[in-house]
Structures are given as C-alpha cells and as structure tokens.
Enzyme design. Structure first.
Site, PDB file in Angstrom:
ATOM      1  N   TYR A  75      -4.397   1.317  15.658  1.00 32.12           N
ATOM      2  CA  TYR A  75      -3.223   1.214  16.529  1.00 32.12           C
ATOM      3  C   TYR A  75      -3.626   1.039  17.990  1.00 32.12           C
ATOM      4  CZ  TYR A  75      -0.554   3.042  12.524  1.00 32.12           C
ATOM      5  OH  TYR A  75       0.014   3.208  11.299  1.00 32.12           O
TER       6      TYR A  75
ATOM      7  N   HIS B 205      -2.754  10.987   1.085  1.00 33.30           N
ATOM      8  CA  HIS B 205      -2.228  10.756   2.442  1.00 33.30           C
ATOM      9  C   HIS B 205      -1.618  12.082   2.909  1.00 33.30           C
ATOM     10  CE1 HIS B 205      -0.914   7.329   5.301  1.00 33.30           C
ATOM     11  NE2 HIS B 205      -0.609   8.457   5.907  1.00 33.30           N
TER      12      HIS B 205
ATOM     13  N   GLU C 240      -3.502  -0.233   8.113  1.00 32.49           N
ATOM     14  CA  GLU C 240      -2.330   0.139   8.892  1.00 32.49           C
ATOM     15  C   GLU C 240      -2.463  -0.435  10.290  1.00 32.49           C
ATOM     16  OE1 GLU C 240      -1.224   4.277   9.274  1.00 32.49           O
ATOM     17  OE2 GLU C 240      -1.667   4.656   7.160  1.00 32.49           O
TER      18      GLU C 240
ATOM     19  N   ARG D  81       0.855  -1.183   0.000  1.00 31.37           N
ATOM     20  CA  ARG D  81       0.000   0.000   0.000  1.00 31.37           C
ATOM     21  C   ARG D  81       0.895   1.238   0.000  1.00 31.37           C
ATOM     22  NH1 ARG D  81      -2.579   2.902   4.722  1.00 31.37           N
ATOM     23  NH2 ARG D  81      -3.912   4.391   3.663  1.00 31.37           N
TER      24      ARG D  81
ATOM     25  N   ASN E 117      -7.345   1.680   9.668  1.00 27.08           N
ATOM     26  CA  ASN E 117      -6.038   1.856  10.300  1.00 27.08           C
ATOM     27  C   ASN E 117      -6.271   1.782  11.801  1.00 27.08           C
ATOM     28  OD1 ASN E 117      -5.351   2.524   7.681  1.00 27.08           O
ATOM     29  ND2 ASN E 117      -4.695   4.614   8.141  1.00 27.08           N
TER      30      ASN E 117
ATOM     31  N   GLU F  90      -7.314   8.466   6.559  1.00 27.35           N
ATOM     32  CA  GLU F  90      -7.549   9.040   7.881  1.00 27.35           C
ATOM     33  C   GLU F  90      -8.082  10.469   7.838  1.00 27.35           C
ATOM     34  OE1 GLU F  90      -4.273   8.527  10.542  1.00 27.35           O
ATOM     35  OE2 GLU F  90      -4.367   6.356  10.418  1.00 27.35           O
TER      36      GLU F  90
HETATM   37  C1  GBH Z   1      -1.103   6.789  11.039  1.00 30.15           C
HETATM   38  O1  GBH Z   1      -1.977   7.536  11.843  1.00 30.15           O
HETATM   39  C2  GBH Z   1      -0.770   7.531   9.764  1.00 30.15           C
HETATM   40  O2  GBH Z   1      -1.664   7.193   8.723  1.00 30.15           O
HETATM   41  C3  GBH Z   1       0.647   7.304   9.305  1.00 30.15           C
HETATM   42  O3  GBH Z   1       0.957   8.198   8.285  1.00 30.15           O
HETATM   43  C4  GBH Z   1       1.563   7.421  10.497  1.00 30.15           C
HETATM   44  O4  GBH Z   1       2.913   7.353  10.140  1.00 30.15           O
HETATM   45  C5  GBH Z   1       1.220   6.327  11.462  1.00 30.15           C
HETATM   46  O5  GBH Z   1      -0.090   6.471  11.885  1.00 30.15           O
HETATM   47  C6  GBH Z   1       2.045   6.305  12.725  1.00 30.15           C
HETATM   48  O6  GBH Z   1       1.819   7.464  13.472  1.00 30.15           O
HETATM   49  O7  GBH Z   1       1.193  14.191  16.961  1.00 30.15           O
HETATM   50  O8  GBH Z   1       0.824  13.651  19.284  1.00 30.15           O
HETATM   51  O9  GBH Z   1      -0.810  14.972  18.065  1.00 30.15           O
HETATM   52  C7  GBH Z   1      -2.414   6.903  13.045  1.00 30.15           C
HETATM   53  C8  GBH Z   1      -3.292   7.836  13.854  1.00 30.15           C
HETATM   54  C9  GBH Z   1      -3.292  10.132  14.444  1.00 30.15           C
HETATM   55  C10 GBH Z   1      -1.818   8.664  15.550  1.00 30.15           C
HETATM   56  C11 GBH Z   1      -2.411  11.299  14.819  1.00 30.15           C
HETATM   57  C12 GBH Z   1      -0.938   9.807  15.955  1.00 30.15           C
HETATM   58  C13 GBH Z   1      -0.795  12.183  16.272  1.00 30.15           C
HETATM   59  C14 GBH Z   1      -0.644  12.432  17.703  1.00 30.15           C
HETATM   60  N1  GBH Z   1      -2.499   8.951  14.316  1.00 30.15           N
HETATM   61  N2  GBH Z   1      -1.691  11.049  16.043  1.00 30.15           N
HETATM   62  S1  GBH Z   1       0.189  13.925  18.035  1.00 30.15           S
END
Ligand code: GBH
Length: 456
Positions: free
Chosen positions: A303, A127, A362, A83, A301, A173
């Site tokens: 986490y 993205h 993701e 992807r 996605n 996202e």
């Molecule tokens: C993904 O977002 C993204 O799609 C990807 O590009 C990124 O590299 C990956 O996660 C890992 O982070 O900066 O402290 O305000 C996952 C959801 C939303 C999690 C934004 C982190 C930022 C927190 N993300 N969040 S902060």
C-alpha cells in the site's frame, strides 16, 4: 505478446491475472453458524473500546450467505481470480482435533461457485482469525504448539481442496498480526509483550509458515502451488540512480529481516541478531530449514512505502528520509500514497531474492465513498490511485519483474479491523443497513482495465 492496449499503451502481458481479495473475518459474518468456533477477533471486537464505534464482524457483509451474489460481482469486474481466506475455526472449531464438515462444506460451495463462473480460487489459510482455544491453551503464537496445529490444519485443507484450488497462501501479513496483535496491542489478541517474547511469537509464526508449506506439499496434489502473502516493507530509492537503488535494496532486506528475509534466505541477518541481542528468539538450525522451505511464488501486499532512502556513508549503507508532514495519504492515515512503491516492491523481490513468480496479493485505497441519491459513488480518488499505482506495476512488468497478477483490496467495503466499518476500501459500496452492494466508479474503471488488460 501484449493484448489489449490503452491510450497510454500501458498493456500487460497476455494472461496477466486480474483479481480482487477479501478475508474471512472481514466479510463472512455468520459467526455462530454451522459449528464455527470463536476466534481471537470475536473476543477482541466484543471487548468494548477496542474497535472504532465498537463495531464487530458478527454480520459484516454476510458473505457466508451471499457468496453467490458476490461471485457475480467478481465476474462483472472481468476478474479471473479471487483471493479469499479460510476461517480456521470453521474447520477446526478449537484449532485442532476433529474437523467440522459443515465448515468445510462452505468453502467447497464457494470454490465450486467460483470455478463455475470462470474464476480461479486463491486460498489464504490464515488472515488473523486464530481459534480462541489456541490463544487460551498455548497463548496463541507465543506457543510453538500453535505453529504445529497450523501445519496440521494446512495439510488438511490441501488434502480437501487441492483438487480444485491450485494456489494456497500460508499466512497473511505476519508482520501485522504479530507486531500489532502481540507487540502494540491494537489488534487481537491485544497484547503488549516485551521484546524477547514478541520475537519468540514472531519466530513461531515464520515456523508455522514453513510447517504449512511442508504439509501442503505432503497432502496436496502434484500441481498444488504454495506461497505466502506478506506486507513487505519497501524502501523506495528517492532518486532512481544505481547508488540509491543499492541502498534501497540493503534497507529492504533489513526492514524485513524477521519475516520475508528469513523465509527466503533461511537465516536471520547479522544486523537483526546483533540488534536483538539478548532478546533474539530461540531457534534451531532445523527451524531455519523448515522456515525456508522452497516456495512456488510470493504474494506481496503493498500500500505504502516503509521509507524513502538514500545512500549513506555509514555502517548501514543507507539512511531513511523522514516523510514530509504534508505527504498525501488516503483516509487511512498510515496509507502514505506513493505509486512507485508497487514498482520497487516487485523489483526488490526480483533483485534481492531472485523470486521467479510474484503476485500483488493486496493493494487498495480507502476513501470517504458517499452514495449519491442516484446510487452512485464518485470515488475519483480511487480511480486516480488505480491509474497511478498500476502504471508503476506495468512499468515493473515491462522492466522484467515476474508479476503474474494483481488483486485489488477489496472487492467490497468490509470490516476494517480496529477501524471498524468507517473505513472503506471496496470497489463495491456496502450499505451496512440493507447489505446491498453498489458499484463505485472505480468498479467500472477496474472492469475496463481488466477487459483490455491495460492501464487506461
Ligand atoms: C492489509 O494490511 C490487510 O491485510 C487487510 O486485511 C486490510 O483490510 C487492508 O490492509 C487495509 O487496511 O490500525 O493505525 O495501527 C495492510 C497493512 C498494517 C496497514 C496495519 C494498516 C494498521 C494501522 N496494514 N496497519 S493502525
């Protein structure tokens, strides 16, 4: 029929797709090459103080020039899918108008290279690297014109790539780039809009998704398939009993009201509109029809959970349980670790919205990742993460969730947005001085799982 099979017996169905993911601005570099126009992330990362260490994506992993080497890394993982995202401003340097053939040629080369190595390309059209010209001209997603321009660009890409690319994602996202970019000011373009304007920008983003779905259908091949890749906010039932599971479904529907819920249901929930009050977006019935254009699949996605919830005797029907201060995280403080979020993410998509085809687009773990003198990275934390999260994904598939594939974020360490290069998610370690890639222990772990189609 199950293929492979590990010591735990945690096999995936035959044909389950193993992949990894990246995004254009995070890996490509080559920002001034072959006619690429500037994006809002170029502007933002070059504004002092916005990114940790004032890092920028100017070079990143130089994927633009090293995509052949990286295709071999993907192949070495036994991954059969990749992807990636397309930088809109390589194709339309100012977001619209005349296309830039040299930009398109890069993605043609990439797609051909992947296919020649037995890897299916999954292309994300957005993205977060919005052409700067659209930010200047229409205030980016605050302008309805940006949604129209996105639809046109999506149709153009479907026409040019759909002979070889069978799966397109519209936007990655929506929650993140709207909330953090236009609400909290921590991502590009760095705005802190008041609620009504933020809501309108968000509405234009979901509208852009729908316009793109329609354009891809109109300009793609008959077998072109389209979905989205949203970071669904998952409520995890704190005990897996029917009453708490029900509460978690109610909560998940409301957590995503402005994003996945309106896209899949074609309406804003009553609670959403009531809470927004005078700040609700302006929209038409026709908008809602476009936004909810039928999809072939959904990408999610995932986490970390948005919250653990329990059933409650209140108007909402649920209540959140605050995270313990000691709840474990990865090196990213937002990444509260909870393997079961993958199970519940998949189950909610199936149970709430009857989604028939799902991909985990993701999922990944950040770590400290130090290269030893022997050129090893002993990322035991990431191996433990993979075993735990994928065990829960396997449970979801066993329970009937229609998950067809899993994309680990990310193939290589890369530009982690506002955190710069200090936060690492890759299966391959990036030496940013030499741009050499080194497999981590987790790369070998992933390669074995993908080969045996089982959690090991
Ligand atoms: C993904 O977002 C993204 O799609 C990807 O590009 C990124 O590299 C990956 O996660 C890992 O982070 O900066 O402290 O305000 C996952 C959801 C939303 C999690 C934004 C982190 C930022 C927190 N993300 N969040 S902060």
């Amino acid at each position: 029929a199950a293929a492979g099979g590990g010591a735990h017996g945690l096999s995936f169905p035959a044909g389950f797709l193993w992949g990894t993911a990246t995004a254009s601005y995070q890996v490509e570099g080559a920002v001034n090459v072959d006619g690429r126009g500037p994006s809002i992330w170029d502007t933002f990362s070059h504004t002092p103080g916005k990114i940790a260490n004032n890092d920028t994506g100017d070079v990143a992993c130089d994927f633009y020039h090293r995509y052949k080497e990286d295709t071999q890394l993907i192949k070495s993982l036994n991954a059969k899918a990749f992807r990636f995202s397309i930088a809109w401003s390589r194709i339309f340097p100012t977001g619209k108008g005349a296309p830039n053939q040299k930009g398109l040629d890069f993605y043609n080369r990439l797609v051909d290279e992947l296919l020649a190595n037995g890897i299916q390309p999954f292309a994300t059209l957005y993205h977060w690297d919005l052409p700067q010209a659209l930010q200047d001209q229409y205030k980016g997603w605050q302008g309805r014109e940006t949604a129209q321009a996105f639809g046109d660009y999506a149709g153009y890409m479907a026409e040019k790539l759909s002979d070889r690319v069978k799966h397109f994602f519209t936007l990655n996202e929506l929650w993140t780039f709207i909330q953090l970019g236009y609400g909290d000011g921590v991502f590009a373009p760095g705005l802190k809009l008041p609620p009504a304007e933020l809501n309108q920008a968000r509405h234009h983003a979901v509208l852009a998704h729908g316009l793109a779905v329609q354009a891809i259908r109109a300009h793609g091949r008959p077998d072109t398939r389209v979905g989205l890749a949203e970071n669904i906010k998952v409520a995890v039932p704190y005990i897996e009993t029917p009453e708490h599971i029900k509460a978690a479904e109610i909560a998940t529907r409301e957590f995503n009201a402005g994003y996945t819920t309106v896209i899949l249901e074609g309406k804003y929930t009553d609670t959403f509109l009531k809470n927004a009050g005078a700040n609700a977006p302006k929209f038409t019935a026709e908008d809602l029809k476009i936004i909810s254009s039928p999809l072939d699949f959904c990408g999610i996605n995932i986490y970390n959970p948005e919250a653990y919830v329990r059933a409650a005797d209140n108007a909402e029907g649920y209540e959140k349980i605050p995270f313990a201060k000691s709840h474990p995280t990865s090196t990213s403080k937002w990444e509260l670790l909870a393997p079961e979020v993958l199970y519940w993410g998949a189950r909610h998509m199936q149970n709430i919205w009857k989604v028939k085809e799902l991909y985990i687009t993701e999922n990944g773990c950040s770590g400290t990742d130090e290269l030893t003198p022997e050129n090893r990275v002993n990322d035991t934390d990431r191996v433990a993460f993979l075993r735990g999260y994928l065990s829960q994904l396997q449970r979801a598939v066993t329970d009937g969730a229609p998950v067809k594939g899993y994309f680990y974020w990310s193939l290589v360490d890369n530009f982690e947005w506002a955190s710069g290069y200090g936060i690492r998610f890759g299966l391959f370690y990036m030496d940013y001085k030499t741009l050499k890639r080194y497999p981590k222990a987790s790369a070998e772990y992933f390669r074995t799982m993908a080969q045996q189609n089982a959690v090991l």
